[in-house]
Design an enzyme around this catalytic site. Structure first.
Site, PDB file in Angstrom:
ATOM      1  N   HIS A   2       0.847  -1.201   0.000  1.00 53.77           N
ATOM      2  CA  HIS A   2       0.000   0.000   0.000  1.00 53.77           C
ATOM      3  C   HIS A   2       0.880   1.249   0.000  1.00 53.77           C
ATOM      4  O   HIS A   2       1.941   1.270   0.624  1.00 53.77           O
ATOM      5  CB  HIS A   2      -0.928   0.004   1.220  1.00 53.77           C
ATOM      6  CG  HIS A   2      -1.987   1.053   1.122  1.00 53.77           C
ATOM      7  ND1 HIS A   2      -1.745   2.372   1.428  1.00 53.77           N
ATOM      8  CD2 HIS A   2      -3.272   0.986   0.697  1.00 53.77           C
ATOM      9  CE1 HIS A   2      -2.856   3.065   1.210  1.00 53.77           C
ATOM     10  NE2 HIS A   2      -3.794   2.251   0.759  1.00 53.77           N
ATOM     11  N   GLU A  21      -3.706   2.060  -7.268  1.00 53.65           N
ATOM     12  CA  GLU A  21      -4.103   3.195  -6.430  1.00 53.65           C
ATOM     13  C   GLU A  21      -3.125   4.342  -6.656  1.00 53.65           C
ATOM     14  O   GLU A  21      -2.039   4.371  -6.051  1.00 53.65           O
ATOM     15  CB  GLU A  21      -4.056   2.819  -4.943  1.00 53.65           C
ATOM     16  CG  GLU A  21      -5.039   1.766  -4.519  1.00 53.65           C
ATOM     17  CD  GLU A  21      -5.355   1.878  -3.018  1.00 53.65           C
ATOM     18  OE1 GLU A  21      -6.535   2.024  -2.698  1.00 53.65           O
ATOM     19  OE2 GLU A  21      -4.435   1.850  -2.199  1.00 53.65           O
TER      20      GLU A  21
HETATM   21  P1  13P Z   1      -9.386   6.743  -0.109  1.00 48.98           P
HETATM   22  O1  13P Z   1     -10.562   5.955  -0.587  1.00 48.98           O
HETATM   23  O2  13P Z   1      -9.606   7.418   1.216  1.00 48.98           O
HETATM   24  O3  13P Z   1      -8.861   7.670  -1.171  1.00 48.98           O
HETATM   25  O4  13P Z   1      -8.215   5.683   0.179  1.00 48.98           O
HETATM   26  C1  13P Z   1      -7.900   4.734  -0.796  1.00 48.98           C
HETATM   27  C2  13P Z   1      -6.988   3.740  -0.219  1.00 48.98           C
HETATM   28  O5  13P Z   1      -5.867   4.032   0.109  1.00 48.98           O
HETATM   29  C3  13P Z   1      -7.510   2.385  -0.035  1.00 48.98           C
HETATM   30  O6  13P Z   1      -6.496   1.491   0.259  1.00 48.98           O
END
Ligand code: 13P
Length: 237
Positions: free
Chosen positions: A88, A157
């Site tokens: 992450h 992400e």
């Molecule tokens: P948000 O949905 O708060 O942008 O976070 C995304 C995230 O990091 C999920 O792992």
């Protein structure tokens, strides 16, 4: 579809229990067939769920040992946890995990047969350098990762979209996911400012097999609404 809620360092054990009661009941009453995974904080891992998978946001790649501040396999086994989030962006950028450490973690938990949600994503300065720079950045984050691993879920992400309310365009997500699809047959999630009002559009993009939700997943009501929207998409409503 696969819908994941990442609580990060939010919610107490009690709040998680109340949350899980709502989500589990929603999944059961609506006969949801999509995969739902919740990543609570480690204090709230002790939750036996029938229809929602519980995953850990991080763990040390060892059975046990002198790793102050970490938890390892013994602690996960006690709660029957077999799902883990690895790579992450907050662990990479806030906690300074290197690709070498991430790869070690991936290999350790893959050898044990864990479901691994593996995250990649570029910071804004890389995105601004164009598609080629972005592709190379993600390629580096995939180095050492077995993209054929049978229980791999890959999450894109973009760092600049996490917790900011900014999301890439549909085309930008589609481009990255189509590149990832060339490399793996794993399920592909999008994460970064996913909310009730944009989730259906995101889940409709080619090669998006689900979402990884942070802030908006903290509301059980909103998360259930997203699960409902995923079910509606599948049923063509
Ligand atoms: P948000 O949905 O708060 O942008 O976070 C995304 C995230 O990091 C999920 O792992």
């Amino acid at each position: 579809m696969i819908l994941c809620a990442n609580f990060k360092a939010n919610k107490t054990r009690q709040e998680t229990q109340a949350y899980m009661a709502v989500v589990e009941s929603f999944v059961s009453v609506n006969a949801i067939e999509d995969t739902v995974i919740v990543f609570p904080p480690v204090t709230a891992l002790e939750h036996a769920s029938r229809n929602v998978l519980i995953g850990v946001q991080n763990a040390y790649p060892a059975q046990n040992g002198a790793y102050t501040g970490e938890i390892a396999l013994d602690q996960l086994e006690e709660f029957d946890i077999k799902t883990i989030l690895i790579g992450h962006s907050e662990r990479r950028h806030v906690l300074g995990e290197t690709q070498a450490q991430i790869v070690e973690k991936f290999r350790y938990f893959a050898d044990l047969g864990f479901v691994i949600v593996y995250c990649v994503g570029e910071p804004l300065d890389v995105r601004e350098c164009g598609q080629e720079a972005l592709n190379s950045y993600i390629d580096i984050q995939l180095e050492g990762i077995d993209l054929e691993y049978h229980d791999l879920i890959l999450a894109y992400e973009p760092v600049w979209a996490i917790g900011t309310g900014l999301t890439p365009t549909i085309e930008q997500i589609a481009t990255v996911h189509s590149n990832l699809r060339q490399k793996t047959s794993a399920a592909l999630l999008y994460g970064g400012s996913v909310k009730v009002d944009n989730v259906a559009g995101i889940m409709s993009i080619d090669n998006v097999d689900g979402v990884l939700v942070g802030s908006a997943s903290l509301s059980a009501h909103d998360f259930c609404e997203m699960i409902a929207l995923a079910a509606e998409l599948k049923n063509g409503v």
